[in-house]
Scaffold this active site. Structure first.
Site, PDB file in Angstrom:
ATOM      1  N   GLY A 125       3.400  53.281  33.052  1.00 52.31           N
ATOM      2  CA  GLY A 125       3.824  53.969  32.131  1.00 52.31           C
ATOM      3  C   GLY A 125       5.114  54.530  32.721  1.00 52.31           C
ATOM      4  CE  LYS A 126      10.104  55.742  35.737  1.00 44.21           C
ATOM      5  NZ  LYS A 126       9.711  56.035  36.996  1.00 44.21           N
ATOM      6  CB  ALA A 127       8.035  59.663  29.996  1.00 45.43           C
ATOM      7  CG  ASP A 149      11.900  58.186  38.177  1.00 43.30           C
ATOM      8  OD1 ASP A 149      12.171  58.247  39.462  1.00 43.30           O
ATOM      9  OD2 ASP A 149      12.141  57.568  37.475  1.00 43.30           O
ATOM     10  CB  VAL A 172       6.963  52.628  27.494  1.00 43.27           C
ATOM     11  CG1 VAL A 172       6.537  51.123  27.542  1.00 43.27           C
ATOM     12  CG2 VAL A 172       8.356  52.671  26.391  1.00 43.27           C
TER      13      VAL A 172
END
Length: 377
Positions: free
Chosen positions: A76-78, A113, A31
């Site tokens: 953003g993040k995955a 992360d 995202v």
């Protein structure tokens, strides 16, 4: 429409990508929430139970975190739905396939992360190049090894303690989650004279009013053991750790560990959010009503992404840690001031701060959420 537009508002998300590679059982999502301030930075979270809803919420947290910190990056993040403890060869194949699927997505800079470490970042650099959190040997600032997020948290605690009349010397604190964030914030606070009276990892929790020796705890984890193997400690369930009396309660693990069902059991003067989205909205509202400070995640734990941004732009380790200290302290002071002068909750104060900075950046763009300039800068 489907879940892709469930979270749509004036700030994003700009782009949602889902990846699937059956030959490797790869299921993942990215995202990109907002890149008005620059290319997005956000960690990759690998866990068997991670969800796309979690990804949306974390991406927004990164948008606000980067905006509040004044970084030239969006949020953003995955997420990768997989067990991070799988055999190394399998994990490497999954990670390399994941980043190859996103090789042309220049709006996103890969970062570590949960479930991902410096070695994983090295694999990604080998594939696509757009990455932070690299090993020192590849020019990175090893933010997990050095404790960048924990360093920032310790300075947020300093400001909170001064504002609320809590003496760090002798202050009792609890850390839920003894990973890269939890162990380092514990180390920094103990060095300042605080006392760790409760700690948990994924296998259990322990309490001791006398306090724990940080070196013994870290050694246990380095040996692959649990904090519950600490000698002569009182074991409690992870759920019961929330009842441990303390001055500071620091969630440093998974989302929503404090929620409507357990928030009334908290016995602390302040919650400092070391993890991303560790408290539900309902829990935060209850704490505010009770006069218990709950410092939001994107203010308290911004040290990691500040360090990542500094690394990406070629800064030294010393410069990165100076920037973390300055930015986290300044933003914590600003939020606490707004809480007092505007009679708002910590979350409202922090969100207003981030939105003001974000809207100003968006106003310079032809399209509010993104830019057509090279590399989004």
């Amino acid at each position: 429409m489907d879940v892709s537009f469930k979270y749509a508002d004036e700030f994003g998300p700009f782009k949602v990508i889902q990846l699937h590679e059956p030959s490797l059982s790869l299921k993942a999502a990215l995202v990109v929430d907002n890149v008005a301030m620059g290319p997005s930075i956000g960690g990759i979270r690998m866990a068997p139970d991670v969800t796309i809803d979690e990804c949306f919420r974390l991406a927004r947290a990164m948008t606000f975190k980067n905006a509040a910190a004044g970084l030239p990056h969006g949020g953003g993040k995955a997420v990768i739905c997989a067990d991070p403890k799988m055999p190394k060869a399998e994990k490497q194949a999954v990670v390399r396939a994941f980043c190859q699927g996103l090789r042309n997505e220049e709006s996103y800079i890969f970062a570590p992360d949960m479930g991902m470490d410096e070695e994983c970042m090295a694999w990604i650099r080998d594939e696509v190049g757009r990455v932070v959190g690299l090993p020192r040997e590849l020019g990175g600032i090893p933010l997990d090894a050095l404790g960048a997020t924990g360093w920032g948290l310790s300075h947020a605690v300093d400001v909170v303690a001064e504002h609320y009349g809590i003496s760090i010397q002798g202050a009792r604190f609890v850390v839920q989650g003894f990973g890269a964030v939890g162990k380092h914030v514990s180390r920094f606070l103990i060095e300042k004279g605080a006392r760790l009276v409760g700690v948990a990892d994924s296998r259990g929790a322990i309490c001791d009013e006398k306090g724990f020796d940080i070196d013994t705890l870290i050694e246990l984890k380095e040996q692959g053991k649990s904090v519950t193997e600490y000698p002569d400690a009182t074991m409690v369930s992870a759920d019961d750790l929330i009842e441990q009396e303390c001055d500071l309660w620091i969630p440093a693990a998974r989302p929503d560990v404090i929620h409507e069902g357990n928030v009334q059991r908290l016995n602390t003067r302040a919650v400092i959010q070391g993890a991303n989205i560790p408290c539900s909205k309902e829990a935060e509202a209850y704490l505010h009503q009770q006069g218990i400070l709950c410092l939001p995640d994107f203010i308290a734990n911004a040290g990691g992404v500040i360090c990542a941004s500094m690394e990406y732009h070629g800064a030294t380790q010393a410069a990165a840690f100076d920037a973390i200290q300055e930015k986290v302290r300044r933003n914590t002071e600003e939020v606490l001031c707004r809480i007092t002068t505007q009679s708002v909750s910590p979350r409202e104060a922090a969100t207003a701060l981030a939105k003001e900075r974000l809207r100003k950046a968006m106003a310079y763009r032809r399209y509010s959420l993104f830019s057509t300039a090279p590399h989004f800068l």
